[in-house]
Scaffold this motif. Structure first.
Motif, PDB file in Angstrom:
ATOM      1  N   LEU A 112       0.828  -1.208   0.000  1.00  0.00           N
ATOM      2  CA  LEU A 112       0.000   0.000   0.000  1.00  0.00           C
ATOM      3  C   LEU A 112       0.866   1.262   0.000  1.00  0.00           C
ATOM      4  O   LEU A 112       0.567   2.234  -0.705  1.00  0.00           O
ATOM      5  CB  LEU A 112      -0.922  -0.005   1.217  1.00  0.00           C
ATOM      6  N   ILE A 113       1.942   1.229   0.788  1.00  0.00           N
ATOM      7  CA  ILE A 113       2.847   2.377   0.837  1.00  0.00           C
ATOM      8  C   ILE A 113       3.497   2.598  -0.525  1.00  0.00           C
ATOM      9  O   ILE A 113       3.595   3.727  -1.018  1.00  0.00           O
ATOM     10  CB  ILE A 113       3.914   2.164   1.923  1.00  0.00           C
ATOM     11  N   ASP A 114       3.918   1.503  -1.148  1.00  0.00           N
ATOM     12  CA  ASP A 114       4.536   1.605  -2.477  1.00  0.00           C
ATOM     13  C   ASP A 114       3.557   2.137  -3.517  1.00  0.00           C
ATOM     14  O   ASP A 114       3.974   2.686  -4.542  1.00  0.00           O
ATOM     15  CB  ASP A 114       5.077   0.243  -2.915  1.00  0.00           C
ATOM     16  N   ARG A 115       2.262   1.965  -3.266  1.00  0.00           N
ATOM     17  CA  ARG A 115       1.235   2.478  -4.175  1.00  0.00           C
ATOM     18  C   ARG A 115       0.826   3.910  -3.821  1.00  0.00           C
ATOM     19  O   ARG A 115      -0.125   4.441  -4.382  1.00  0.00           O
ATOM     20  CB  ARG A 115      -0.003   1.568  -4.151  1.00  0.00           C
ATOM     21  N   TYR A 154      -6.235   0.413   2.978  1.00  0.00           N
ATOM     22  CA  TYR A 154      -6.679  -0.498   4.035  1.00  0.00           C
ATOM     23  C   TYR A 154      -6.058  -1.880   3.834  1.00  0.00           C
ATOM     24  O   TYR A 154      -6.100  -2.429   2.724  1.00  0.00           O
ATOM     25  CB  TYR A 154      -8.200  -0.658   4.029  1.00  0.00           C
ATOM     26  N   LEU A 155      -5.501  -2.416   4.915  1.00  0.00           N
ATOM     27  CA  LEU A 155      -5.140  -3.826   4.965  1.00  0.00           C
ATOM     28  C   LEU A 155      -6.214  -4.546   5.753  1.00  0.00           C
ATOM     29  O   LEU A 155      -6.477  -4.204   6.910  1.00  0.00           O
ATOM     30  CB  LEU A 155      -3.783  -4.028   5.649  1.00  0.00           C
ATOM     31  N   CYS A 156      -6.856  -5.536   5.133  1.00  0.00           N
ATOM     32  CA  CYS A 156      -7.859  -6.343   5.824  1.00  0.00           C
ATOM     33  C   CYS A 156      -7.249  -7.682   6.201  1.00  0.00           C
ATOM     34  O   CYS A 156      -6.492  -8.272   5.424  1.00  0.00           O
ATOM     35  CB  CYS A 156      -9.081  -6.558   4.939  1.00  0.00           C
ATOM     36  N   MET A 157      -7.606  -8.187   7.380  1.00  0.00           N
ATOM     37  CA  MET A 157      -6.976  -9.387   7.893  1.00  0.00           C
ATOM     38  C   MET A 157      -7.445 -10.669   7.231  1.00  0.00           C
ATOM     39  O   MET A 157      -6.954 -11.748   7.546  1.00  0.00           O
ATOM     40  CB  MET A 157      -7.158  -9.484   9.409  1.00  0.00           C
ATOM     41  N   VAL A 182      -9.650   5.075  -2.469  1.00  0.00           N
ATOM     42  CA  VAL A 182      -8.899   4.311  -1.462  1.00  0.00           C
ATOM     43  C   VAL A 182      -8.424   3.009  -2.097  1.00  0.00           C
ATOM     44  O   VAL A 182      -9.036   2.511  -3.049  1.00  0.00           O
ATOM     45  CB  VAL A 182      -9.750   3.990  -0.198  1.00  0.00           C
ATOM     46  N   ARG A 183      -7.348   2.471  -1.558  1.00  0.00           N
ATOM     47  CA  ARG A 183      -6.838   1.185  -2.017  1.00  0.00           C
ATOM     48  C   ARG A 183      -7.071   0.140  -0.930  1.00  0.00           C
ATOM     49  O   ARG A 183      -6.998   0.449   0.257  1.00  0.00           O
ATOM     50  CB  ARG A 183      -5.350   1.290  -2.379  1.00  0.00           C
ATOM     51  N   VAL A 184      -7.326  -1.101  -1.355  1.00  0.00           N
ATOM     52  CA  VAL A 184      -7.667  -2.172  -0.416  1.00  0.00           C
ATOM     53  C   VAL A 184      -6.878  -3.421  -0.778  1.00  0.00           C
ATOM     54  O   VAL A 184      -6.807  -3.810  -1.953  1.00  0.00           O
ATOM     55  CB  VAL A 184      -9.184  -2.495  -0.463  1.00  0.00           C
ATOM     56  N   ILE A 185      -6.296  -4.062   0.248  1.00  0.00           N
ATOM     57  CA  ILE A 185      -5.627  -5.356   0.054  1.00  0.00           C
ATOM     58  C   ILE A 185      -6.097  -6.325   1.133  1.00  0.00           C
ATOM     59  O   ILE A 185      -6.338  -5.928   2.278  1.00  0.00           O
ATOM     60  CB  ILE A 185      -4.085  -5.206   0.072  1.00  0.00           C
ATOM     61  N   LEU A 204      -9.352  -8.220  -6.418  1.00  0.00           N
ATOM     62  CA  LEU A 204      -8.767  -7.949  -5.106  1.00  0.00           C
ATOM     63  C   LEU A 204      -7.282  -8.296  -5.039  1.00  0.00           C
ATOM     64  O   LEU A 204      -6.887  -9.427  -5.309  1.00  0.00           O
ATOM     65  CB  LEU A 204      -9.516  -8.753  -4.040  1.00  0.00           C
ATOM     66  N   SER A 205      -6.481  -7.326  -4.642  1.00  0.00           N
ATOM     67  CA  SER A 205      -5.085  -7.599  -4.302  1.00  0.00           C
ATOM     68  C   SER A 205      -5.054  -8.348  -2.973  1.00  0.00           C
ATOM     69  O   SER A 205      -5.882  -8.113  -2.089  1.00  0.00           O
ATOM     70  CB  SER A 205      -4.297  -6.293  -4.172  1.00  0.00           C
ATOM     71  N   THR A 206      -4.089  -9.251  -2.808  1.00  0.00           N
ATOM     72  CA  THR A 206      -4.094 -10.091  -1.609  1.00  0.00           C
ATOM     73  C   THR A 206      -2.718 -10.646  -1.292  1.00  0.00           C
ATOM     74  O   THR A 206      -1.870 -10.773  -2.180  1.00  0.00           O
ATOM     75  CB  THR A 206      -5.088 -11.262  -1.800  1.00  0.00           C
ATOM     76  N   VAL A 207      -2.518 -10.957  -0.031  1.00  0.00           N
ATOM     77  CA  VAL A 207      -1.369 -11.726   0.412  1.00  0.00           C
ATOM     78  C   VAL A 207      -1.804 -13.195   0.370  1.00  0.00           C
ATOM     79  O   VAL A 207      -2.618 -13.633   1.183  1.00  0.00           O
ATOM     80  CB  VAL A 207      -0.934 -11.327   1.840  1.00  0.00           C
ATOM     81  N   SER A 208      -1.289 -13.934  -0.597  1.00  0.00           N
ATOM     82  CA  SER A 208      -1.776 -15.285  -0.860  1.00  0.00           C
ATOM     83  C   SER A 208      -0.922 -16.321  -0.140  1.00  0.00           C
ATOM     84  O   SER A 208       0.268 -16.477  -0.418  1.00  0.00           O
ATOM     85  CB  SER A 208      -1.754 -15.569  -2.368  1.00  0.00           C
ATOM     86  N   VAL A 209      -1.528 -17.033   0.804  1.00  0.00           N
ATOM     87  CA  VAL A 209      -0.837 -18.073   1.570  1.00  0.00           C
ATOM     88  C   VAL A 209      -0.648 -19.313   0.702  1.00  0.00           C
ATOM     89  O   VAL A 209      -1.550 -19.710  -0.040  1.00  0.00           O
ATOM     90  CB  VAL A 209      -1.655 -18.435   2.830  1.00  0.00           C
ATOM     91  N   ASP A 210       0.523 -19.925   0.790  1.00  0.00           N
ATOM     92  CA  ASP A 210       0.815 -21.128   0.006  1.00  0.00           C
ATOM     93  C   ASP A 210       0.168 -22.338   0.692  1.00  0.00           C
ATOM     94  O   ASP A 210       0.786 -23.022   1.508  1.00  0.00           O
ATOM     95  CB  ASP A 210       2.329 -21.320  -0.111  1.00  0.00           C
ATOM     96  N   LEU A 211      -1.083 -22.600   0.349  1.00  0.00           N
ATOM     97  CA  LEU A 211      -1.823 -23.681   1.001  1.00  0.00           C
ATOM     98  C   LEU A 211      -1.341 -25.059   0.588  1.00  0.00           C
ATOM     99  O   LEU A 211      -1.432 -26.013   1.366  1.00  0.00           O
ATOM    100  CB  LEU A 211      -3.318 -23.537   0.706  1.00  0.00           C
ATOM    101  N   ASP A 212      -0.827 -25.197  -0.624  1.00  0.00           N
ATOM    102  CA  ASP A 212      -0.290 -26.491  -1.037  1.00  0.00           C
ATOM    103  C   ASP A 212       0.936 -26.848  -0.189  1.00  0.00           C
ATOM    104  O   ASP A 212       1.085 -27.996   0.250  1.00  0.00           O
ATOM    105  CB  ASP A 212       0.086 -26.470  -2.516  1.00  0.00           C
TER     106      ASP A 212
END
Length: 346
Positions: A174-177, A255-258, A281-284, A299-307
């Motif tokens: 978000l800061i970089d954006r 906004y960073l959403c959990m 506003v920007r949302v991730i 949606l931009s997201t922090v994607s957890v490596d579920l595999d």
């Protein structure tokens, strides 16, 4: 008089392999040629072979069933988590059994102490469920791996989400954006924010600490007023939060959403009030659910490596099952993530 039921030996003799090879082929285990597996399955089908689960369990001391405990099934993230874990369990020739606790500590405790839902019915348990205590696990005696336990000194092996590093990466994105006044949307209905930061019960405090660190490292302001507290993880809570933020002219530009469901709700709630994402506003989000790719905006997201998570969790559990007398010291493993930039932060 009923004919004698076919056995593994009968199939093995007809195919020209050992009974062990037949067993592996029927259970989908590695080490069997595809052509051999096809022959075994065809013969088993023609002979109407059926596994005698009770006899097999008595002989081996195992059921071949792995329990997967989660809080719920409807949240998109849980659907993907269940999918990854179930696939990995089946890849190892075992059968997954799903159990929902509904975020209830009482349901989790009952499941762990029940003589039916522990003991010989399951070879082991993988649990991501509220209220699954280490004491209850140790008392049950069932091999268990926890997901995202977040305890400082775990007594049971756990595989954790990239909570702190992922939240740091989300805020940094978000800061970089260009965002300079960032809000953090998290589940914290009954606890003071500063108390939450010191908590070790769930992943929310860890993610909040990561988000705060990113702000401080970049010389940006942080105080408890930057934390937007919601009562649940689903989209309706995100929509309500967006309505409150827009109606009070909160002034955040990012906004960073959990989790991703909250983020999708936030976007939809802002749309109700004429707040444009990403123009105003920007949302991730955080998790990496597939649904995020089809929202408007995406949606931009922090994607957890579920595999990776599933491979580590099932691997750790199988080591406990296969060597019950081994000196298994608790481990805490953190899986990787990828930051996926989509339209909501562009």
């Amino acid at each position: 008089m009923n004919a004698k039921a076919p056995t593994l030996k009968d199939i093995a003799e007809e195919v020209g392999v050992t009974p062990m090879t037949v067993s592996k082929a029927l259970r989908g285990m590695p080490g069997v040629k595809a052509s051999t597996r096809a022959k075994v399955l065809a013969v088993a089908e023609r002979l109407n072979y059926r596994v005698n689960v009770q006899a097999s369990s008595l002989k081996s001391g195992r059921s071949g069933i792995i329990r997967i405990m989660v809080n719920e099934y409807r949240l998109p993230f849980y659907a993907q988590l269940i999918d990854a874990l179930s696939d990995e369990v089946r890849r190892n020739g075992l059968t997954p059994f799903l159990q929902k606790t509904g975020y209830s500590a009482e349901s989790a405790a009952e499941a762990m102490r029940s003589p039916y839902f522990s003991g010989s019915m399951f070879d082991g348990t993988i649990a991501h469920a509220s209220g699954v205590t280490e004491a209850g696990i140790l008392k049950s005696g069932n091999p268990t791996v926890l997901l995202d336990d977040c305890a400082a000194n775990p007594a049971v092996s756990t595989v954790n989400w990239p909570n702190e590093m992922g939240a740091r990466a989300g805020v940094q994105h978000l800061i970089d954006r260009g965002c300079r006044n960032i809000g953090i949307v998290t589940v914290c209905p009954y606890m003071d924010v500063e108390d939450l930061l010191r908590d070790h019960v769930s992943n929310d405090p860890v993610r909040l600490r990561g988000a705060r660190s990113a702000l401080i490292d970049n010389g940006l302001p942080y105080d408890p007023e930057h934390v937007i507290r919601v009562t649940g993880l689903n989209e309706p809570q995100g929509i309500d939060a967006a309505h409150r933020l827009a109606d009070t002219h909160a002034g955040f530009d990012g906004y960073l959403c959990m989790n991703d469901s909250l983020a999708l709700g936030l976007i939809r709630g802002f749309a109700d009030r004429g707040v444009r994402v990403p123009d105003d506003v920007r949302v991730i989000g955080f998790d990496g659910i597939v649904a995020g790719a089809y929202s408007v905006p995406t949606l931009s997201t922090v994607s957890v490596d579920l595999d990776q998570l599933a491979q580590i969790a099932v691997g750790q559990l199988l080591r406990q099952i296969n060597d019950p007398d081994g000196d298994w010291r608790p481990t805490a493993t953190t899986v990787g993530f990828a930051l996926i930039a989509r339209e909501s932060t562009r």
